[in-house]
Design an enzyme around this catalytic site. Structure first.
Site, short mmCIF file in Angstrom:
data_model
loop_
_atom_site.label_atom_id
_atom_site.label_comp_id
_atom_site.label_asym_id
_atom_site.label_seq_id
_atom_site.Cartn_x
_atom_site.Cartn_y
_atom_site.Cartn_z
N ARG A 1 1.73 2.35 -2.02
CA ARG A 1 2.14 2.13 -0.64
C ARG A 1 2.49 3.45 0.05
O ARG A 1 3.53 3.57 0.70
CB ARG A 1 3.33 1.18 -0.57
CG ARG A 1 3.41 0.51 0.79
CD ARG A 1 4.39 -0.63 0.83
NE ARG A 1 4.31 -1.27 2.15
CZ ARG A 1 4.93 -2.38 2.47
NH1 ARG A 1 5.67 -3.00 1.58
NH2 ARG A 1 4.83 -2.91 3.67
N CYS A 2 1.63 4.44 -0.13
CA CYS A 2 1.86 5.70 0.56
C CYS A 2 0.58 6.47 0.68
O CYS A 2 -0.39 6.20 0.00
CB CYS A 2 2.94 6.53 -0.13
SG CYS A 2 2.37 7.67 -1.38
N GLN B 1 -9.50 -2.78 -3.22
CA GLN B 1 -9.13 -2.42 -1.86
C GLN B 1 -10.25 -1.63 -1.19
O GLN B 1 -10.18 -1.34 -0.01
CB GLN B 1 -7.85 -1.56 -1.87
CG GLN B 1 -6.64 -2.27 -2.45
CD GLN B 1 -5.42 -1.38 -2.59
OE1 GLN B 1 -4.77 -1.39 -3.62
NE2 GLN B 1 -5.08 -0.60 -1.57
#
Lengths: 296, 792
Positions: free
Chosen positions: B368-369, B221
């Site tokens: 996802r945070c 990512q």
């Protein structure tokens, strides 16, 4: 998927398949739906030397109710075939109830009824149904055919009494002696999850009196459990809250679950009792049903 | 004639995702799709034990298998100074275990072979002797008197504590508690979960001795961070390293860290001078790569009888596994846990945090945070419900009373964050109206009279999304800004590159929409490219909902630079001075004669054919954007449930979501993000966790035990919106990728706890499995989910 090396055979007759099994010995495995075997090969938990793929054998995908009411399921009948057979709702209510709860839609498309019985996973839904229905498996080997009651067929976790060179060609549900009701309940956290606990119930009634009952338990022991005493508790009399509760308690008592991340052993026993109770309660004939049946 | 912005795919257009054209045709290009000539295949041998000394590794059997080219062990790595590598949190992590294994699934050896089958055969032929050691599976065990020292490799490490950290005002908070009428408490465990992208991790390292260049195709990512890390770890010059992150099958934070497999494939390629591919299997991904959460949360709230919150005390005990490999800003040891309570006007707060080593996989990634914000908001909203219950106040009313008011922005939170904007009460009202709050309370009462248990749960929160600014946010010292580079071709078509990396968020679609908004170039005329460090400008990558707040802002800023140059060209073409020109979408015109104008496309052509004297030709630029603040979206999630008291099974009746993420670039993609996030929230609340037994065995290392919800059981979601533009973002957008995952779980848990109201049950740890709920219903006590899981 990177399994160990194996030989792949595609016989076109049952006899040829049995010959290949005979040659391959204990190292040969049958591939029908492959929904359990292939994941195990992927993880290299299973490393069979020979795969005997029976999918090219014609005539094993039948599913039929004989004129006397006996129900036969061939070795290549997929779960989805049973799920879609709406006529089973009346004639085989236990199977019809379980059909849409087996694994997930993807597995159901490919996996087979008979294969599930042969896999003998204590988590298998069909074995519990077959135990409740007093069903059997027809095995064919070099010396011919034999019929084995499912309760005897399943020897233990992932083991059956099949000889290495026997192929299970058919599962059989005997005809009902009275009005058949049945159901299947399974507690799972998600579709396709292994059951925390599952219960199959099949009863036959003459009037209000239960003439035969069978209860099979899923995922609460090292093998599919035949809760005979629990079933016997409702036979010979009408279903009443008392007999139902007693059956639930007896089924919970014969359960032998493990505590794990799906729940404690006590909780799983409680679920067995609850499900047995819920299923039998739902099978109490309504006043209208009793009258109708009496008239008929 | 003014352009219609939505028609050209600008802001507010629910444009179909450009990338889906290839994905739905099976034409995506993932790492595993890349095939290089002469490519070899690597497979990893993992430890079956959680804690054990390695006595002996016999690799001779593997070399007897034809096609096995290389076997690597920790000893070999150590001989090349590659036994250990730095983590993203200034700790060290074993690449291949040397002395002992510290978690089940740890990398112990690897085999490189001609094909992946042979590589696996080779792994099976390696014989390893272990001497089992006592495993530690939770923080309580880590500090027990007889606890073994897990990190005996570290010179000054004498216990299993990673850090002690605190933030806030201890004196002011003590004072608030002294003045409190009521003190409410809560004690919970947020279980270990896993981001679990559909595509696991993998890499293809290709070292070319003739050019000295190392090219690595990698599931990452953050390709630029990886380039820097590889340069430092492998001691290769940075300009000779090219990281290519092709299509990614999801990331969710899992693909931020540097994993041993990447490093091994690189070393193997350097040693063998052939490309080496490593594709992790799903079990390897679940048991060994960056998990999320695993934090014990203890809270106290000081309350006045009228419902005013006076202060909050928070304590966290976080389980980091064997190596402190959290992916988070250097300054904040427990991430942005102290962003909790930001939407409430609370004068005093204090947080203490302690981190622990255990024999579990490392890498507390932000699943996802935005760096532990999920735990923070769960903490907050569960605490708020407990407080409202303790006061006997309605849970909606209690929130309303304590919200930061609309006219009170920017608002300084008790932990020092500065929230930017919001309309909290309005969002709550929209949510309550949508769910039919008063009606449901009546329905609940009627149902209770018949022995049925209904519950309603609310979760309202604002969260900090979009790190930096660079003053406070860095990873390993690298400041958290981001970048965009825009080249407009002479026909007015363009290519845009950013330092972010899409992995399902739809950057190829939405970045073009920002360009369309700023320049009037139709979105379909802009191609977006990311993930190749040789071509993309430097950026910190995509995670923590930072793409739109940071890289997206850079896209705006670079577009504006292009517009500024185009204005000069337009003045030249129109033969007027720049001051006499006005802009409307896609066109400059003479203010006094609006019919006289040139389009942006005409300006582009002139940039290559007719520039004014003294101007550089061409129309391209870049922008590095260092955000002044984080963006602060707000969300109100409300769930209603029914609990079956005889089995503990709970069913979701309805879910209402009200999200305020400022200006929505592509509403369809925003809605997709919210639905995906709510699905994950439901999963965490209902079924999903990775736990461990007393021996340190990972329970949840496969998809039979680690449950991803399917369409079958996922409830429907009713979405609503409120729009409060971000005051400091160039187009008023705020992050949205993670809001629902962050705020959602508390709505479901609060709903179940609400259904049990009156039984004395304050908490059931997630996931709220039927057996846990049943225990709470029948025993009337809280239910802990802390590992080890009880087995027999």
């Amino acid at each position: 998927m990177y399994p160990s090396r194996f030989k792949y055979e595609t016989p076109s007759t049952v006899e040829e398949a049995i010959g290949l099994l005979h040659d391959g010995g204990a190292d040969a495995k049958i591939l029908a739906g492959g929904q359990s075997l292939i994941p195990m090969m992927k993880l290299r938990f299973a490393a069979p030397g020979t795969i005997v793929d029976i999918n090219n054998i014609p005539g094993l995908d039948y599913m039929r109710t004989e004129s006397d009411g006996t129900f036969r399921v061939g070795a290549l009948v997929r779960h989805v075939d049973l799920e879609r057979a709406t006529e089973l709702k009346d004639s085989q209510p236990t199977i019809a109830a379980a059909a849409h709860l087996v694994a997930d839609p993807i597995v159901r498309t490919r996996g087979t009824f008979v294969g599930s019985l042969c896999h003998a996973d204590p988590q298998g839904d069909w074995a519990s149904c077959m135990v409740a229905l007093d069903g059997s498996v027809v095995a064919q080997g070099p010396k011919g055919r034999r019929t084995i009651g499912v309760d005897e067929f399943v020897k233990g976790p992932f083991t059956t009494v099949l000889a290495p060179d026997e192929l299970a060609v058919e599962a059989v549900v005997p005809k009902a002696q009275g009005v058949r009701s049945g159901g299947y309940l399974k507690l799972e956290r998600r579709i396709g999850d292994f059951a925390t606990a599952g219960v199959a119930v099949a009863i036959e009634r003459n009037g209000d009196v239960v003439s035969r009952a069978g209860i099979g338990l899923t995922g609460v022991g090292s093998r599919t459990i035949n809760a005979e005493e629990a079933a016997a508790a409702v036979v010979g009399q009408p279903l009443t809250p008392d007999t139902i509760e007693r059956a639930g308690d007896l089924a919970a008592a014969i359960s032998d679950p493990r505590s794990d991340h799906r729940g404690s052993a006590d909780y799983k026993r409680h679920i067995v009792a609850t499900f047995v109770t819920r299923l039998l309660t739902s099978m109490q004939p309504t006043r209208e049903q009793s009258t109708e049946e009496r008239v008929a | 004639m003014t352009l219609d912005e939505v028609k050209i795919g600008g802001l507010g257009a629910s444009r179909r995702r450009v990338e889906d054209n290839r994905f739905i045709r099976g034409k995506g290009n993932y790492v595993d799709d890349v095939v290089l000539p002469g490519m070899l295949h690597m497979e990893i041998v993992r430890s079956p034990l959680a804690h054990a000394r390695i006595k002996k590794i016999d690799i001779s059997g593997a070399y007897k298998i034809p096609g096995v080219r290389l076997v690597m062990t920790g000893e070999m790595m150590a001989a090349r100074n590659l036994g250990w590598m730095p983590t993203l949190s200034y700790d060290t992590q074993a690449i291949l275990a040397t002395d002992k294994v510290r978690f089940q699934g740890q990398e112990v050896a690897c085999v490189i072979a001609d094909d992946p089958y042979i590589a696996r055969d080779g792994c099976e032929a390696i014989v390893i002797e272990y001497e089992p050691l006592q495993p530690v599976v939770n923080p309580m065990q880590a500090v027990a008197p007889d606890a073994p020292l897990i990190r005996d490799d570290k010179v000054n490490q004498t216990d299993n504590i990673v850090f002690d950290w605190e933030v806030g005002d201890v004196i002011g908070t003590d004072q608030a508690f002294a003045e409190a009428d009521v003190v409410s408490e809560i004690d919970m465990h947020y279980p270990r979960s896993h981001p679990s992208p559909i595509e696991a991790c993998g890499s293809i390292a290709d070292y070319d001795r003739s050019t000295s260049k190392l090219t690595v195709y990698m599931t990452t990512q953050a390709p630029h961070i990886i380039r820097a890390a590889v340069s430092l770890v492998a001691e290769l010059p940075e300009h000779m390293i090219r990281i290519i992150s092709p299509d990614l099958g999801g990331g969710f934070g899992n693909k931020v860290p540097v994993y041993p497999g990447y490093v091994m494939s690189i070393l193997a390629s350097i040693l063998l001078e052939q490309p080496v591919k490593w594709i992790e299997d799903k079990s390897g991904n679940l048991i060994s790569t960056g998990f999320g959460r695993d934090v014990y949360l203890k809270g106290q709230m000081a309350l006045r009888n009228d419902g005013k919150i006076l202060g909050v005390r928070m304590h966290t005990d976080s389980d980091h596994g064997a190596f402190f490999a959290d992916a988070q800003p250097s300054k904040f040891k427990i991430g942005l846990m102290h962003s909790a309570f930001a939407c409430y006007d609370i004068p005093n707060a204090h947080l203490t945090a302690r981190g622990y080593y255990t024999n579990k996989a490392p890498g507390g990634v932000a699943y996802r945070c935005s760096f532990r914000v999920t735990e923070a908001m769960f903490f907050q909203e569960r605490m708020v419900q407990a407080a409202a219950d303790d006061l006997g106040m309605d849970q909606a009313e209690f929130r309303r009373k304590n919200f930061v008011r609309d006219d009170d922005f920017p608002h300084r939170t008790p932990f020092g964050f500065l929230t930017d904007s919001g309309q909290y009460e309005k969002c709550l009202d929209v949510g309550l109206e949508a769910i039919g709050y008063d009606d449901f309370l009546k329905q609940k009462e009627e149902a209770a009279a018949r022995g049925r248990l209904l519950g309603i749960g609310i979760s309202t929160m604002t969260e900090p999304l979009g790190a930096g600014n660079s003053r406070e946010y860095d990873i390993l010292g690298i400041k958290m800004f981001d970048s965009a580079e825009l080249r407009v071709h002479m026909t007015g078509k363009a290519i845009l590159r950013t330092g972010a990396k899409t992995q399902g968020q739809g950057h190829e679609t939405t970045w073009a929409q920002i360009v369309a908004h700023e320049l009037g170039i139709p979105a379909e005329d802009v191609v977006v490219e990311e993930g190749d460090t040789d071509t993309a400008p430097f950026g910190m990558g995509t995670y923590a909902s930072r793409s739109t707040p940071v890289a997206g802002a850079a896209v705006s800023m670079v577009s504006r630079k292009i517009r500024a140059k185009s204005r000069k060209i337009a003045a030249h073409l129109l033969e007027v001075s720049e001051e006499d020109i006005d802009w409307e979408l896609g066109r400059f015109y003479v203010r006094s004669a609006p019919d006289r104008g040139v389009t942006i496309q005409e300006c582009a052509m002139a940039a290559y054919s007719n520039v004014p004297d003294g101007m550089e030709p061409g129309l391209e630029n870049n922008a590095y954007y260092d955000p002044p603040n984080l963006t602060w979206p707000f969300a109100c999630y409300i769930a209603t449930v029914e609990v079956d008291p005889l089995t503990g099974v709970w069913d979701v009746l309805r879910v209402v979501a009200v999200d305020d993420c400022g200006v929505r670039i592509n509403p369809m993609i925003v809605e997709g993000q919210i639905m995906g996030g709510l699905t994950e929230a439901y999963a965490m609340a209902n079924m999903q966790f990775i736990t461990f037994d007393a021996d340190g065995n990972c329970v949840g290392g496969n998809y039979m035990d680690y449950l991803l919800p399917t369409a079958w059981e996922t409830p429907g979601f009713e979405l609503h919106e409120v729009v409060t533009p971000c005051p400091h973002h160039p187009i008023g957008a705020k992050g949205i990728g993670e809001c629902a995952t962050v705020g959602g779980p508390a709505a479901f848990v609060n709903a179940v706890i609400d259904a049990l109201k009156g039984t004395g049950v304050r908490n059931i740890d997630m996931p709220l499995l039927p057996d846990r709920v049943y225990e709470a219903v029948t025993q009337h006590h809280d239910v802990s989910g802390a590992p080890p899981v009880k087995t027999d």
